[in-house]
Motif scaffolding. Structure first.
Motif, PDB file in Angstrom:
ATOM      1  N   THR A 267     120.103 -12.706  -5.469  1.00 44.57           N
ATOM      2  CA  THR A 267     121.197 -12.974  -4.911  1.00 44.57           C
ATOM      3  C   THR A 267     120.954 -15.062  -4.632  1.00 44.57           C
ATOM      4  O   THR A 267     120.280 -15.106  -4.753  1.00 44.57           O
TER       5      THR A 267
ATOM      6  N   ALA B  76     115.633 -16.449   0.865  1.00 41.66           N
ATOM      7  CA  ALA B  76     117.338 -16.714   1.187  1.00 41.66           C
ATOM      8  C   ALA B  76     117.886 -15.769   2.657  1.00 41.66           C
ATOM      9  O   ALA B  76     118.506 -16.391   2.832  1.00 41.66           O
ATOM     10  N   ASN B  77     116.768 -15.726   3.366  1.00 40.20           N
ATOM     11  CA  ASN B  77     116.831 -14.271   4.353  1.00 40.20           C
ATOM     12  C   ASN B  77     117.673 -15.842   5.119  1.00 40.20           C
ATOM     13  O   ASN B  77     118.396 -15.795   5.793  1.00 40.20           O
TER      14      ASN B  77
ATOM     15  N   ASP C 106     127.422 -21.178  -0.288  1.00 39.64           N
ATOM     16  CA  ASP C 106     127.584 -20.437  -0.181  1.00 39.64           C
ATOM     17  C   ASP C 106     126.478 -19.509  -0.529  1.00 39.64           C
ATOM     18  O   ASP C 106     125.438 -19.373  -0.903  1.00 39.64           O
ATOM     19  N   THR C 107     127.080 -18.212  -1.100  1.00 44.06           N
ATOM     20  CA  THR C 107     126.092 -17.289  -1.370  1.00 44.06           C
ATOM     21  C   THR C 107     126.711 -16.009  -2.493  1.00 44.06           C
ATOM     22  O   THR C 107     128.054 -15.812  -2.215  1.00 44.06           O
TER      23      THR C 107
ATOM     24  N   VAL D  94     121.901 -18.424  -4.328  1.00 48.08           N
ATOM     25  CA  VAL D  94     122.135 -18.869  -2.676  1.00 48.08           C
ATOM     26  C   VAL D  94     122.206 -20.313  -3.292  1.00 48.08           C
ATOM     27  O   VAL D  94     121.376 -21.104  -3.266  1.00 48.08           O
TER      28      VAL D  94
ATOM     29  N   LEU E 129     123.820 -24.778   3.376  1.00 51.49           N
ATOM     30  CA  LEU E 129     123.995 -23.833   3.024  1.00 51.49           C
ATOM     31  C   LEU E 129     125.475 -23.326   2.395  1.00 51.49           C
ATOM     32  O   LEU E 129     126.466 -24.493   3.186  1.00 51.49           O
TER      33      LEU E 129
ATOM     34  N   ARG F  99     116.254  -8.942  -0.355  1.00 52.62           N
ATOM     35  CA  ARG F  99     116.680 -10.109   0.239  1.00 52.62           C
ATOM     36  C   ARG F  99     115.312 -10.990  -0.059  1.00 52.62           C
ATOM     37  O   ARG F  99     114.670 -10.219   1.033  1.00 52.62           O
TER      38      ARG F  99
ATOM     39  N   GLU G 179     121.542 -21.105   7.677  1.00 51.48           N
ATOM     40  CA  GLU G 179     122.272 -22.502   7.030  1.00 51.48           C
ATOM     41  C   GLU G 179     122.047 -24.033   6.760  1.00 51.48           C
ATOM     42  O   GLU G 179     122.568 -24.492   6.459  1.00 51.48           O
TER      43      GLU G 179
ATOM     44  N   ILE H 272     120.663 -18.383   4.659  1.00 57.81           N
ATOM     45  CA  ILE H 272     121.711 -17.571   5.157  1.00 57.81           C
ATOM     46  C   ILE H 272     121.672 -17.351   6.023  1.00 57.81           C
ATOM     47  O   ILE H 272     122.482 -18.123   7.047  1.00 57.81           O
ATOM     48  N   GLU H 273     121.000 -17.316   6.697  1.00 56.11           N
ATOM     49  CA  GLU H 273     120.798 -17.464   8.685  1.00 56.11           C
ATOM     50  C   GLU H 273     120.764 -18.882   9.295  1.00 56.11           C
ATOM     51  O   GLU H 273     121.538 -19.507  10.439  1.00 56.11           O
TER      52      GLU H 273
END
Length: 193
Positions: free
Chosen positions: A144, A69-70, A136-137, A146, A134, A65, A76, A73-74
């Protein structure tokens, strides 16, 4: 010419050449160590108005990724800047393959400030910035997606008429294929039936 996507070079080549112009999400985020990241993605659009949800789809899944994106996600959280003609060169500069510990804001000479309601960076003088939590993914193929719920917006007074964003005042830039981009300066209007 007719054929499968591979007969046009690849699915990416076919879709990125005919689904045009594509809006560009210029995504700001922080990694776990607080290093800022800023990168453009032309696989981007609106998903829902209520709740207000948008998405961007950087390449890669799992360990492959992209940093944006990382980080989203981390942490949020992330910001999305609308790319305008004034910022096109800087946006392009942030697409460079930098090391994860390098700050694209600094690389492109952009003033970075913290977002107002989410833990993410933003460009201080960008005309439109959407702050997102965030939502959802989803992994689709080697992308990916996001999804972010817009919880706060910065819209410069110069692109507002009567308290609402005015598309005729926003010189947005869209992605075509390869090294080609388009602006929205050739607008026309059609009344919907």
């Amino acid at each position: 010419m007719e054929g499968t996507p591979d007969e046009f070079g690849s699915g990416y080549r076919l879709l990125s050449s005919v689904v045009v112009p594509r809006p560009i999400a210029w995504v700001g985020s922080y990694d776990a160590d607080g290093t800022a990241n800023l990168a453009p993605y032309s696989f981007f659009n609106v998903v829902s108005a209520a709740p207000p949800v948008i998405y961007f789809a950087p390449g890669g899944t799992g360990e492959d990724r992209k940093d944006s994106a990382n980080n989203a996600i981390e942490s949020e959280a992330f910001t999305v800047h609308v790319v305008t003609r004034e910022f096109a060169e800087a946006m392009n500069a942030t697409s460079a393959a930098l090391d994860p510990d390098e700050d694209e804001f600094e690389h492109a000479g952009l003033e970075r400030v913290d977002a107002t309601n989410v833990h993410a960076p933003r460009i201080a003088d960008a005309p439109v910035v959407l702050e997102c939590e965030l939502y959802d993914t989803q992994e689709v193929g080697h992308q990916t997606l996001v999804f972010g719920e817009v919880v706060y917006a910065h819209v410069d007074d110069g692109v507002v008429t009567d308290g609402k964003p005015d598309v005729t005042k926003l010189d947005a830039v869209g992605r075509l294929a390869g090294n080609y981009y388009a602006t929205t300066d050739d607008r026309f209007r059609l009344e919907r039936p």
